[in-house]
Design a protein around this motif. Sequence first.
Motif, short mmCIF file in Angstrom:
data_model
loop_
_atom_site.label_atom_id
_atom_site.label_comp_id
_atom_site.label_asym_id
_atom_site.label_seq_id
_atom_site.Cartn_x
_atom_site.Cartn_y
_atom_site.Cartn_z
N LYS A 1 -1.36 -4.96 3.64
CA LYS A 1 -0.67 -6.12 3.10
C LYS A 1 -0.91 -6.28 1.60
O LYS A 1 -0.12 -6.90 0.90
CB LYS A 1 -1.10 -7.40 3.83
CG LYS A 1 -0.55 -7.50 5.23
CD LYS A 1 -1.04 -8.75 5.93
CE LYS A 1 -0.55 -8.80 7.36
NZ LYS A 1 -1.10 -9.93 8.10
N ARG A 2 -2.03 -5.70 1.12
CA ARG A 2 -2.35 -5.74 -0.31
C ARG A 2 -1.83 -4.48 -1.02
O ARG A 2 -2.16 -4.23 -2.16
CB ARG A 2 -3.86 -5.83 -0.52
CG ARG A 2 -4.52 -7.08 -0.04
CD ARG A 2 -6.00 -7.15 -0.44
NE ARG A 2 -6.76 -5.93 -0.25
CZ ARG A 2 -7.42 -5.58 0.85
NH1 ARG A 2 -7.40 -6.38 1.90
NH2 ARG A 2 -8.09 -4.45 0.91
N TRP A 3 -1.06 -3.69 -0.34
CA TRP A 3 -0.51 -2.43 -0.86
C TRP A 3 -1.62 -1.47 -1.26
O TRP A 3 -1.51 -0.72 -2.23
CB TRP A 3 0.46 -2.68 -2.02
CG TRP A 3 1.66 -3.43 -1.57
CD1 TRP A 3 2.76 -2.89 -0.96
CD2 TRP A 3 1.92 -4.82 -1.66
NE1 TRP A 3 3.66 -3.88 -0.66
CE2 TRP A 3 3.16 -5.09 -1.09
CE3 TRP A 3 1.19 -5.89 -2.17
CZ2 TRP A 3 3.71 -6.35 -1.01
CZ3 TRP A 3 1.73 -7.15 -2.09
CH2 TRP A 3 2.99 -7.37 -1.52
N ASP A 4 -2.71 -1.49 -0.49
CA ASP A 4 -3.84 -0.60 -0.72
C ASP A 4 -3.87 0.44 0.39
O ASP A 4 -4.59 0.29 1.39
CB ASP A 4 -5.15 -1.40 -0.77
CG ASP A 4 -6.36 -0.55 -1.09
OD1 ASP A 4 -6.24 0.69 -1.15
OD2 ASP A 4 -7.45 -1.13 -1.27
N GLY A 5 -3.07 1.47 0.23
CA GLY A 5 -2.94 2.50 1.25
C GLY A 5 -4.22 3.27 1.51
O GLY A 5 -4.51 3.62 2.66
N VAL A 6 -4.99 3.52 0.47
CA VAL A 6 -6.23 4.30 0.62
C VAL A 6 -7.22 3.54 1.51
O VAL A 6 -7.73 4.09 2.49
CB VAL A 6 -6.84 4.64 -0.75
CG1 VAL A 6 -8.20 5.28 -0.58
CG2 VAL A 6 -5.91 5.56 -1.53
N SER A 7 -7.49 2.28 1.18
CA SER A 7 -8.41 1.48 2.00
C SER A 7 -7.87 1.29 3.41
O SER A 7 -8.62 1.33 4.39
CB SER A 7 -8.66 0.11 1.37
OG SER A 7 -9.33 0.25 0.15
N SER A 8 -6.56 1.10 3.50
CA SER A 8 -5.92 0.94 4.80
C SER A 8 -6.12 2.18 5.67
O SER A 8 -6.53 2.08 6.83
CB SER A 8 -4.43 0.65 4.61
OG SER A 8 -3.79 0.54 5.86
N LYS A 9 -5.87 3.34 5.09
CA LYS A 9 -6.03 4.58 5.85
C LYS A 9 -7.48 4.78 6.28
O LYS A 9 -7.75 5.19 7.41
CB LYS A 9 -5.54 5.77 5.03
CG LYS A 9 -5.56 7.07 5.80
CD LYS A 9 -4.98 8.21 4.98
CE LYS A 9 -5.02 9.50 5.78
NZ LYS A 9 -4.47 10.62 5.00
N GLU A 10 -8.41 4.48 5.38
CA GLU A 10 -9.84 4.60 5.73
C GLU A 10 -10.19 3.68 6.89
O GLU A 10 -10.91 4.08 7.81
CB GLU A 10 -10.70 4.28 4.51
CG GLU A 10 -10.66 5.34 3.43
CD GLU A 10 -11.34 4.92 2.13
OE1 GLU A 10 -11.85 3.76 2.05
OE2 GLU A 10 -11.36 5.72 1.20
N SER A 11 -9.68 2.45 6.85
CA SER A 11 -9.97 1.50 7.93
C SER A 11 -9.36 1.95 9.25
O SER A 11 -10.00 1.89 10.30
CB SER A 11 -9.47 0.11 7.56
OG SER A 11 -10.21 -0.41 6.48
N PHE A 12 -8.10 2.39 9.20
CA PHE A 12 -7.46 2.86 10.43
C PHE A 12 -8.15 4.11 10.97
O PHE A 12 -8.30 4.27 12.18
CB PHE A 12 -5.97 3.14 10.21
CG PHE A 12 -5.14 1.89 10.02
CD1 PHE A 12 -5.31 0.77 10.82
CD2 PHE A 12 -4.17 1.84 9.03
CE1 PHE A 12 -4.54 -0.38 10.65
CE2 PHE A 12 -3.39 0.70 8.85
CZ PHE A 12 -3.58 -0.41 9.66
N ALA A 13 -8.61 4.99 10.09
CA ALA A 13 -9.34 6.18 10.53
C ALA A 13 -10.67 5.77 11.18
O ALA A 13 -11.08 6.35 12.19
CB ALA A 13 -9.58 7.13 9.36
N SER A 14 -11.32 4.76 10.62
CA SER A 14 -12.56 4.24 11.22
C SER A 14 -12.28 3.62 12.58
O SER A 14 -13.07 3.77 13.52
CB SER A 14 -13.22 3.22 10.30
OG SER A 14 -13.65 3.83 9.10
N ALA A 15 -11.14 2.94 12.70
CA ALA A 15 -10.74 2.36 13.99
C ALA A 15 -10.52 3.47 15.01
O ALA A 15 -10.94 3.37 16.17
CB ALA A 15 -9.47 1.53 13.84
#
Length: 196
Positions: free
Chosen positions: A44-58
Amino acid sequence: VGAATSLYRQALKLEVVSSMPEHRALAHMVAACTHWEDGHSALKRWDGVSSKESFASAKQASADAAVVAGTPGYYGDKIQLDEDAEKALNVCLREAQDEIERKASFEDHMNAGQSHLDGSRAIAALEEFGRAEELAASPKEKQRVVDQQEVAETEKKRQEDVKDLHTQALVILRSEDDVGAATSLYRQALKLEVVS
């Protein structure tokens, strides 16, 4: 996902014996959901890198839950993501990767536009900023495009003024009326062409 996180936390409170496999699996599922929520927030913050890291951790936390062997005779299905939830998480990972690629392309066009501006290529800069405008997603990105387009338009106008003075001087030179007037026009154009 927040509702799922809450439900897993409630279930974890009910499974009080930390040595039980179900407790460990639930703890992994709480972590998976928490990372999943973080991934959505980053997207939602247009932060794809952090988003991908979080989804990978999930994804990793859910995989950790899946390898926990359940207690024989424990009621119900094993505690892990089902196929549909796995697919949903994979969609989230793709969306994060798409955002990373969108943002990289946006930055490439913005940098190319700036390079063109630095080289006094206003038309090329406007083309690049136009491509960046199509990719801009966040309000900050959209404003950056508008700001750079204004700079490029100002540069284009300056170049048009220089060329207009040149055209006027050529008309004077062709008519051989007043070479001094043509010289004056070229001096004006030269003042406009001063690169700061």
